[in-house]
Design a protein around this motif. Structure first.
Motif, PDB file in Angstrom:
ATOM      1  N   ASP A 100       0.413  -3.550   7.897  1.00  0.00           N
ATOM      2  CA  ASP A 100       0.088  -3.487   6.480  1.00  0.00           C
ATOM      3  C   ASP A 100       1.124  -2.667   5.724  1.00  0.00           C
ATOM      4  O   ASP A 100       1.493  -1.573   6.171  1.00  0.00           O
ATOM      5  CB  ASP A 100      -1.297  -2.855   6.279  1.00  0.00           C
ATOM      6  CG  ASP A 100      -2.403  -3.678   6.927  1.00  0.00           C
ATOM      7  OD1 ASP A 100      -2.318  -4.919   6.873  1.00  0.00           O
ATOM      8  OD2 ASP A 100      -3.346  -3.081   7.488  1.00  0.00           O
ATOM      9  N   GLN A 102       2.662  -0.108   3.058  1.00  0.00           N
ATOM     10  CA  GLN A 102       2.183   1.136   2.467  1.00  0.00           C
ATOM     11  C   GLN A 102       3.003   1.428   1.221  1.00  0.00           C
ATOM     12  O   GLN A 102       4.116   0.928   1.070  1.00  0.00           O
ATOM     13  CB  GLN A 102       2.318   2.286   3.478  1.00  0.00           C
ATOM     14  CG  GLN A 102       1.567   2.043   4.773  1.00  0.00           C
ATOM     15  CD  GLN A 102       0.062   2.032   4.560  1.00  0.00           C
ATOM     16  OE1 GLN A 102      -0.495   3.017   4.099  1.00  0.00           O
ATOM     17  NE2 GLN A 102      -0.586   0.926   4.885  1.00  0.00           N
ATOM     18  N   LYS A 103       2.499   2.262   0.326  1.00  0.00           N
ATOM     19  CA  LYS A 103       3.219   2.611  -0.898  1.00  0.00           C
ATOM     20  C   LYS A 103       4.304   3.643  -0.629  1.00  0.00           C
ATOM     21  O   LYS A 103       5.310   3.679  -1.312  1.00  0.00           O
ATOM     22  CB  LYS A 103       2.253   3.168  -1.933  1.00  0.00           C
ATOM     23  CG  LYS A 103       1.291   2.135  -2.466  1.00  0.00           C
ATOM     24  CD  LYS A 103       0.370   2.739  -3.487  1.00  0.00           C
ATOM     25  CE  LYS A 103      -0.634   1.703  -3.978  1.00  0.00           C
ATOM     26  NZ  LYS A 103      -1.537   2.272  -4.979  1.00  0.00           N
ATOM     27  N   GLU A 104       4.120   4.480   0.385  1.00  0.00           N
ATOM     28  CA  GLU A 104       5.063   5.551   0.669  1.00  0.00           C
ATOM     29  C   GLU A 104       6.229   5.047   1.504  1.00  0.00           C
ATOM     30  O   GLU A 104       6.123   4.058   2.201  1.00  0.00           O
ATOM     31  CB  GLU A 104       4.368   6.702   1.434  1.00  0.00           C
ATOM     32  CG  GLU A 104       3.247   7.362   0.681  1.00  0.00           C
ATOM     33  CD  GLU A 104       1.928   6.614   0.814  1.00  0.00           C
ATOM     34  OE1 GLU A 104       1.777   5.815   1.759  1.00  0.00           O
ATOM     35  OE2 GLU A 104       1.055   6.810  -0.044  1.00  0.00           O
ATOM     36  N   THR A 124       5.344   8.200  -4.193  1.00  0.00           N
ATOM     37  CA  THR A 124       3.892   8.260  -4.167  1.00  0.00           C
ATOM     38  C   THR A 124       3.345   7.766  -5.490  1.00  0.00           C
ATOM     39  O   THR A 124       4.004   7.827  -6.530  1.00  0.00           O
ATOM     40  CB  THR A 124       3.401   9.698  -3.904  1.00  0.00           C
ATOM     41  OG1 THR A 124       3.953  10.558  -4.901  1.00  0.00           O
ATOM     42  CG2 THR A 124       3.827  10.171  -2.522  1.00  0.00           C
ATOM     43  N   THR A 139       6.720  -5.532   2.954  1.00  0.00           N
ATOM     44  CA  THR A 139       6.536  -4.954   4.279  1.00  0.00           C
ATOM     45  C   THR A 139       7.641  -3.948   4.516  1.00  0.00           C
ATOM     46  O   THR A 139       8.812  -4.315   4.467  1.00  0.00           O
ATOM     47  CB  THR A 139       6.592  -6.033   5.376  1.00  0.00           C
ATOM     48  OG1 THR A 139       5.634  -7.034   5.070  1.00  0.00           O
ATOM     49  CG2 THR A 139       6.285  -5.446   6.736  1.00  0.00           C
TER      50      THR A 139
END
Length: 151
Positions: A100, A102-104, A124, A139
Motif C-alpha cells: 500500500d 503511504q504519504k510519507e 507529511t 507506489t
C-alpha cells in the motif's frame, strides 16, 4: 514451494558380528511393533527423514519410530524406539499480500555512482516542497540505500 525441516535419526551400531542391516518401523501415534509399517535400511546407522524414507512424508503428527538389527538369515533384534512430535505437513501460506502506498517518504542516500543527489525529505500531511518537481508516486519505491531512521 514449501520447506520441511529435515531430521536425522541415528543409532549406535549393533555389536553383533552377524548383523547385515537394520529395519525402521513406524506407527502414527504410539505402539510401534513388528506389525507396523517398515523399510529396510541396509547396514547404516543413520537416516535423514523424510529424504531417506519417502513414506514418512504423509504423516502429520506424533509418531513412534523403532529400529531393529537384522542378521544374515532375517532374524531381528528387539526394537529400540523413540516417540516424536514429528510433523511433515507445512502450515498454510498467508494470503492477500499487499503493498500500500503511504504519504510519507523515507530519506535515502545517494547511489554510489559518484553523483551528489539531494536526500529525499519526509513529507507529511500532503505538504509539498516548492523545489520538489517530482510527480506524486502511487507506489513508493526506494531509490538507493535506505538511511537509518532515528527513534
Amino acid at each position: 514451494m514449501a520447506k520441511i525441516k529435515k531430521r536425522k535419526l541415528s543409532w549406535n551400531k549393533s555389536p553383533s558380528p552377524q548383523v547385515v542391516g537394520y529395519k525402521l518401523y513406524w506407527t502414527e501415534g504410539e505402539g510401534v511393533d513388528y506389525d507396523a509399517n517398515f523399510v529396510k535400511l541396509g547396514n547404516v546407522t543413520e537416516v535423514v527423514l523424510p529424504d531417506d524414507v519417502k513414506a514418512l512424508a504423509d504423516i502429520n503428527g506424533p509418531i513412534e519410530l523403532g529400529i531393529a538389527a537384522i542378521d544374515e538369515v532375517g532374524n531381528e533384534s528387539d526394537l529400540i524406539t523413540i516417540k516424536l512430535p514429528y510433523q511433515l505437513k507445512v502450515p498454510q501460506a498467508p494470503s492477500e499480500l499487499r503493498l500500500d502506498p503511504q504519504k510519507e517518504f523515507h530519506t535515502v542516500q545517494a547511489s554510489d555512482s559518484g553523483q551528489n543527489k539531494p536526500e529525499l525529505e519526509p513529507k507529511t500531511n500532503g505538504q509539498t516542497d516548492a523545489t520538489d518537481s517530482r510527480p506524486e508516486q502511487s507506489t513508493p519505491y526506494p531509490w538507493g540505500k535506505v538511511a537509518p531512521t532515528s527513534a
